[in-house]
Write a protein that holds these residues in place. Structure first.
Motif, PDB file in Angstrom:
ATOM      1  N   PHE A   1      -9.209  -4.874   6.308  1.00  0.00           N
ATOM      2  CA  PHE A   1      -8.476  -4.529   7.520  1.00  0.00           C
ATOM      3  C   PHE A   1      -7.161  -5.299   7.519  1.00  0.00           C
ATOM      4  CE2 PHE A   1     -12.924  -3.922   8.771  1.00  0.00           C
ATOM      5  CZ  PHE A   1     -12.875  -2.655   9.326  1.00  0.00           C
ATOM      6  N   LEU A   2      -6.056  -4.594   7.706  1.00  0.00           N
ATOM      7  CA  LEU A   2      -4.737  -5.224   7.654  1.00  0.00           C
ATOM      8  C   LEU A   2      -3.932  -4.944   8.916  1.00  0.00           C
ATOM      9  CD1 LEU A   2      -3.758  -4.245   3.990  1.00  0.00           C
ATOM     10  CD2 LEU A   2      -4.869  -6.344   4.773  1.00  0.00           C
ATOM     11  N   CYS A   3      -3.230  -5.977   9.383  1.00  0.00           N
ATOM     12  CA  CYS A   3      -2.240  -5.823  10.443  1.00  0.00           C
ATOM     13  C   CYS A   3      -1.112  -6.812  10.168  1.00  0.00           C
ATOM     14  CB  CYS A   3      -2.846  -5.979  11.838  1.00  0.00           C
ATOM     15  SG  CYS A   3      -3.379  -7.642  12.270  1.00  0.00           S
ATOM     16  N   THR A   4      -0.185  -6.940  11.078  1.00  0.00           N
ATOM     17  CA  THR A   4       1.000  -7.751  10.815  1.00  0.00           C
ATOM     18  C   THR A   4       0.662  -9.216  10.561  1.00  0.00           C
ATOM     19  OG1 THR A   4       2.317  -6.284  12.203  1.00  0.00           O
ATOM     20  CG2 THR A   4       3.268  -8.433  11.688  1.00  0.00           C
TER      21      THR A   4
ATOM     22  N   GLY B   1      -3.166 -10.269   6.929  1.00  0.00           N
ATOM     23  CA  GLY B   1      -1.899  -9.793   7.469  1.00  0.00           C
ATOM     24  C   GLY B   1      -0.803  -9.890   6.436  1.00  0.00           C
ATOM     25  N   VAL B   2       0.296  -9.224   6.713  1.00  0.00           N
ATOM     26  CA  VAL B   2       1.455  -9.358   5.837  1.00  0.00           C
ATOM     27  C   VAL B   2       2.133 -10.699   6.111  1.00  0.00           C
ATOM     28  CG1 VAL B   2       1.798  -6.886   5.494  1.00  0.00           C
ATOM     29  CG2 VAL B   2       2.926  -8.014   7.417  1.00  0.00           C
TER      30      VAL B   2
ATOM     31  N   ILE C   1      -2.453 -11.361   2.844  1.00  0.00           N
ATOM     32  CA  ILE C   1      -3.126 -10.443   1.930  1.00  0.00           C
ATOM     33  C   ILE C   1      -3.427 -11.129   0.597  1.00  0.00           C
ATOM     34  CG2 ILE C   1      -2.834  -8.317   0.590  1.00  0.00           C
ATOM     35  CD1 ILE C   1      -1.134  -7.251   2.940  1.00  0.00           C
ATOM     36  N   ASP C   2      -4.662 -11.026   0.165  1.00  0.00           N
ATOM     37  CA  ASP C   2      -5.114 -11.515  -1.138  1.00  0.00           C
ATOM     38  C   ASP C   2      -4.997 -10.328  -2.099  1.00  0.00           C
ATOM     39  OD1 ASP C   2      -6.981 -11.705  -3.343  1.00  0.00           O
ATOM     40  OD2 ASP C   2      -7.926 -13.393  -2.332  1.00  0.00           O
ATOM     41  N   LEU C   3      -4.059 -10.409  -3.035  1.00  0.00           N
ATOM     42  CA  LEU C   3      -3.808  -9.261  -3.909  1.00  0.00           C
ATOM     43  C   LEU C   3      -5.017  -8.879  -4.757  1.00  0.00           C
ATOM     44  CD1 LEU C   3      -0.106  -9.692  -5.078  1.00  0.00           C
ATOM     45  CD2 LEU C   3      -1.076  -7.939  -3.603  1.00  0.00           C
ATOM     46  N   GLY C   4      -5.803  -9.856  -5.176  1.00  0.00           N
ATOM     47  CA  GLY C   4      -7.001  -9.552  -5.957  1.00  0.00           C
ATOM     48  C   GLY C   4      -7.989  -8.728  -5.153  1.00  0.00           C
ATOM     49  N   TYR C   5      -8.255  -9.152  -3.920  1.00  0.00           N
ATOM     50  CA  TYR C   5      -9.171  -8.405  -3.065  1.00  0.00           C
ATOM     51  C   TYR C   5      -8.563  -7.055  -2.691  1.00  0.00           C
ATOM     52  CZ  TYR C   5     -12.733  -7.437   0.437  1.00  0.00           C
ATOM     53  OH  TYR C   5     -13.756  -6.862   1.138  1.00  0.00           O
TER      54      TYR C   5
ATOM     55  N   LYS D   1       4.606  -2.581   5.008  1.00  0.00           N
ATOM     56  CA  LYS D   1       4.880  -3.795   4.234  1.00  0.00           C
ATOM     57  C   LYS D   1       3.782  -4.202   3.257  1.00  0.00           C
ATOM     58  CE  LYS D   1       7.921  -5.886   7.661  1.00  0.00           C
ATOM     59  NZ  LYS D   1       8.091  -6.991   8.616  1.00  0.00           N
ATOM     60  N   CYS D   2       2.613  -3.571   3.333  1.00  0.00           N
ATOM     61  CA  CYS D   2       1.549  -3.976   2.415  1.00  0.00           C
ATOM     62  C   CYS D   2       1.879  -3.473   1.011  1.00  0.00           C
ATOM     63  CB  CYS D   2       0.179  -3.504   2.897  1.00  0.00           C
ATOM     64  SG  CYS D   2      -0.218  -1.782   2.622  1.00  0.00           S
ATOM     65  N   PRO D   3       1.281  -4.095   0.011  1.00  0.00           N
ATOM     66  CA  PRO D   3       1.526  -3.623  -1.363  1.00  0.00           C
ATOM     67  C   PRO D   3       1.136  -2.154  -1.508  1.00  0.00           C
ATOM     68  CG  PRO D   3       0.328  -5.715  -1.349  1.00  0.00           C
ATOM     69  CD  PRO D   3       0.378  -5.222   0.071  1.00  0.00           C
ATOM     70  N   VAL D   4       1.589  -1.539  -2.563  1.00  0.00           N
ATOM     71  CA  VAL D   4       1.271  -0.130  -2.815  1.00  0.00           C
ATOM     72  C   VAL D   4      -0.239   0.020  -2.998  1.00  0.00           C
ATOM     73  CG1 VAL D   4       1.605   1.795  -4.413  1.00  0.00           C
ATOM     74  CG2 VAL D   4       3.532   0.305  -3.825  1.00  0.00           C
ATOM     75  N   ILE D   5      -0.799   0.967  -2.279  1.00  0.00           N
ATOM     76  CA  ILE D   5      -2.237   1.228  -2.345  1.00  0.00           C
ATOM     77  C   ILE D   5      -2.474   2.247  -3.452  1.00  0.00           C
ATOM     78  CG2 ILE D   5      -4.239   2.105  -1.082  1.00  0.00           C
ATOM     79  CD1 ILE D   5      -2.764   1.155   1.511  1.00  0.00           C
TER      80      ILE D   5
END
Length: 137
Positions: A9-12, A40-41, A69-73, A90-94
């Motif tokens: 789950f991601l938010c700002t 969050g970002v 955000i943990d890029l590995g997860y 703003k999150c990395p490319v999914i």
């Protein structure tokens, strides 16, 4: 061999919306089937009003904390749920293999008015998040 499904789950700022979603998901989804995290970002700290309104609904998120955000997860997640436009933008490319759901929820931390009016905004967002999480079952 059964692999646990990873939900992110991601938010700002990982202070309200994604924290509430993580709390509900950990309470409602089988812990032996799902690994649940939030981030969050940015890192804004856990909002005490989010803790308060979640406790009103029987969910204690007081031990959770704000994380970036943990890029590995992120890259290994099966389902990424963005809870605001800022996180979506703003999150990395999914990756195409990762399921992505987006819900443009207002940040209750930005609510104005009396304390009770601001808490009502938190409750409204909490209830929307609860419905989102329950739809994942």
């Amino acid at each position: 061999m059964f692999l646990m499904k990873k939900i992110y789950f991601l938010c700002t700022g990982n202070s309200c919306r994604s924290q509430m979603a993580e709390g509900y998901a950990k309470a409602f989804l089988p812990q032996n089937k799902f690994e649940i995290r939030s981030a969050g970002v940015e890192v804004h700290g856990l909002n005490p009003d989010a803790v308060k309104v979640m406790l009103e609904d029987g969910i204690d998120i007081s031990q959770q904390y704000s994380k970036k955000i943990d890029l590995g997860y992120f890259k290994s997640s099966d389902l990424i749920i963005t809870l605001c436009g800022d996180a979506k933008d703003k999150c990395p490319v999914i990756s195409a293999e990762t399921q992505h759901l987006h819900y443009p929820l207002a940040d209750p931390g930005n609510a104005v008015g009396s304390y009770e009016e601001r808490l009502d905004v938190f409750r409204n967002i909490r209830d929307k998040i609860k419905k989102i999480v329950l739809s994942l079952e």
